[in-house]
Scaffold this motif. Structure first.
Motif, PDB file in Angstrom:
ATOM      1  N   GLU A  16       6.311   7.432   1.795  1.00 22.31           N
ATOM      2  CA  GLU A  16       5.412   6.799   2.752  1.00 22.31           C
ATOM      3  C   GLU A  16       4.932   7.836   3.751  1.00 22.31           C
ATOM      4  O   GLU A  16       5.655   8.795   4.071  1.00 22.31           O
ATOM      5  CB  GLU A  16       6.108   5.639   3.464  1.00 22.31           C
ATOM      6  N   ARG A  33       2.029   3.436  -0.033  1.00 25.66           N
ATOM      7  CA  ARG A  33       3.215   4.179  -0.463  1.00 25.66           C
ATOM      8  C   ARG A  33       3.036   4.676  -1.888  1.00 25.66           C
ATOM      9  O   ARG A  33       2.099   4.294  -2.582  1.00 25.66           O
ATOM     10  CB  ARG A  33       4.469   3.309  -0.343  1.00 25.66           C
ATOM     11  N   THR A  44      11.623   7.710   1.343  1.00 25.78           N
ATOM     12  CA  THR A  44      12.288   6.584   1.999  1.00 25.78           C
ATOM     13  C   THR A  44      13.775   6.512   1.672  1.00 25.78           C
ATOM     14  O   THR A  44      14.529   5.840   2.360  1.00 25.78           O
ATOM     15  CB  THR A  44      11.634   5.249   1.612  1.00 25.78           C
ATOM     16  N   GLY A  75      14.863   5.333   7.007  1.00 22.80           N
ATOM     17  CA  GLY A  75      14.449   4.000   7.432  1.00 22.80           C
ATOM     18  C   GLY A  75      15.579   3.192   8.059  1.00 22.80           C
ATOM     19  O   GLY A  75      15.328   2.132   8.638  1.00 22.80           O
ATOM     20  N   ASP A  82      10.542  -0.258   6.577  1.00 25.36           N
ATOM     21  CA  ASP A  82       9.543   0.681   6.072  1.00 25.36           C
ATOM     22  C   ASP A  82       9.184   1.682   7.155  1.00 25.36           C
ATOM     23  O   ASP A  82       9.508   1.505   8.339  1.00 25.36           O
ATOM     24  CB  ASP A  82       8.296  -0.073   5.606  1.00 25.36           C
TER      25      ASP A  82
END
Length: 418
Positions: A124, A131, A210, A235, A261
């Motif tokens: 991301e 994404r 992520t 995250g 996110d």
């Protein structure tokens, strides 16, 4: 017949040789070994309606092969009614290429938008809605055109752009997608993209994995190292998800670990909380009771993006009012979801929260008929889902408050335990 001047003999011999080769069906392509750089860069400037970022791509253009271009879309053929704005492939044989697709978001986004998809390992870019998932290999973004994209069969205020390019970092692909989205918004005179100030999307300077992979000591994992640990960092502990684990005000009792996110988007948000487990995978105190929630999710989608996400669930029969299940759990991934709809800063927004009950003490197996919930047990799950939705909508640091969501209407529950 007169003599052929000496100065013409060599050139005429060359013409004769070429004629013989042509008669034999052989075609020579002069300069195939090189000398194409200038032509390829000129092609790059004009390709895809001139919307590609030349400065970003010029150094990727090869010299030893010629580029081939395949393109269509309403930006290239004005007056056509289609959701496809641009579908363009510029290819340099065996040297890579770039593919760009841009379309209005009037139908279905061709990428899954369910909560679990948005929390899957991937990449991301902060400040950009979109994404790249590990299983797709092509980043997508969604951008806004508040004044509406023109020439469409149906009005649309959002578009998606996806990019695929060989042999470049994913950050480059995201930057190409953002550049194309901004260029389309400018050319269409439909406003700008999704920043509240009304300016175009900023080109991303970094892309975040992520899920980071590391060894037990927090160091890098070598290829083939089976002791690697997958963790939901960075995250984990996202501020906008802190309401799910706050002591004394968490919607459901327990000790929770949260993740969310990293898109920093006003069009999309997702948070998850899991009952914290120790190094052996066991729940820490307080131990969850039988059927007590052990996973919480809260997700929001805005505008046409929201309608696309809702259709993802609708397609699988996971939406309010569709074929309500009996109160018998037959799935060890069972969850109870609650849907709502609000008006937020970016437009009409769908919210979905879900609770997953603790089934550790049960053998959930179709062969044995599953678990028959009592009325009090079913009511407890419903109560937990409602508390979760209320907490989500009213959390001071949560996404709905930040996006001024109001006028919320509950749409109903979904029993996902077939």
């Amino acid at each position: 017949m007169g003599r052929i001047p000496k100065r013409l003999r060599l050139s005429l011999a060359g013409v004769l040789a070429l004629g013989l080769l042509a008669a034999a069906g052989v075609t020579l392509m002069p300069g195939d070994e090189g000398g194409h750089l200038a032509a390829n860069r000129a092609q790059l400037k004009k390709a895809c309606g001139g919307l590609l970022p030349y400065d970003e791509l010029r150094d990727h253009v090869p010299d030893d092969v010629r580029g081939t271009l395949d393109q269509y879309g309403t930006l290239l053929q004005p007056g056509q009614e289609s959701r496809s704005l641009l579908n363009c492939t510029l290819d340099w044989e065996e040297r890579g290429g770039v593919h760009v697709e841009a379309a209005t978001l009037v139908n279905h986004l061709p990428y899954e938008m369910k909560t679990e998809d948005l929390l899957a390992p991937g990449y991301e870019a902060p400040g950009v809605t979109g994404r790249e998932s590990d299983d797709k290999g092509r980043p997508w973004i969604v951008a806004e055109c508040p004044k509406g994209l023109t020439g469409r069969a149906r009005p649309a205020s959002q578009m998606y752009v996806s990019v695929g390019m060989d042999k470049v970092p994913v950050r480059t692909e995201f930057r190409i997608a953002v550049h194309v989205a901004n260029a389309i918004a400018e050319r269409q005179h439909c406003g700008t993209t999704s920043t509240p100030s009304g300016t175009a999307l900023n080109l991303p300077t970094r892309v975040i994995d992520t899920y980071e992979e590391h060894d037990a000591n927090g160091g890098p994992v070598d290829e083939g190292d089976y002791d690697g640990i997958r963790v939901d960092e960075p995250g984990r502990g996202a501020k906008k998800c802190g309401w799910m684990s706050a002591k004394g005000s968490a919607p459901v009792r327990g000790t929770w670990t949260t993740t969310g996110d990293l898109q920093q988007s006003r069009l999309l948000s997702v948070c998850r909380a899991d009952r914290r487990a120790d190094e052996y995978g066991d729940y820490t105190d307080p131990q969850p009771a039988d059927l007590e929630p052990v996973t919480l999710d809260a997700t929001s989608w805005v505008g046409e993006l929201g309608r696309s996400a809702y259709r993802d669930y609708e397609r699988d029969g996971e939406y309010p009012g569709f074929d309500d299940e009996s109160d018998t759990i037959r799935d060890d991934d069972a969850e109870l979801a609650l849907w709502a709809r609000s008006e937020c800063a970016g437009g009409t927004t769908y919210h979905r929260v879900s609770v997953r009950p603790n089934l550790d003490e049960h053998s959930v197996d179709l062969e044995y008929g599953g678990i028959d919930l009592t009325r009090p047990q079913r009511a407890e799950l419903s109560s937990a889902a409602k508390k979760l939705m209320i907490s989500y909508l009213n959390a001071p640091d949560g996404w709905p408050k930040a996006q001024d969501c109001h006028g919320t209407k509950l749409l109903g529950e979904v029993e996902q335990w077939r």
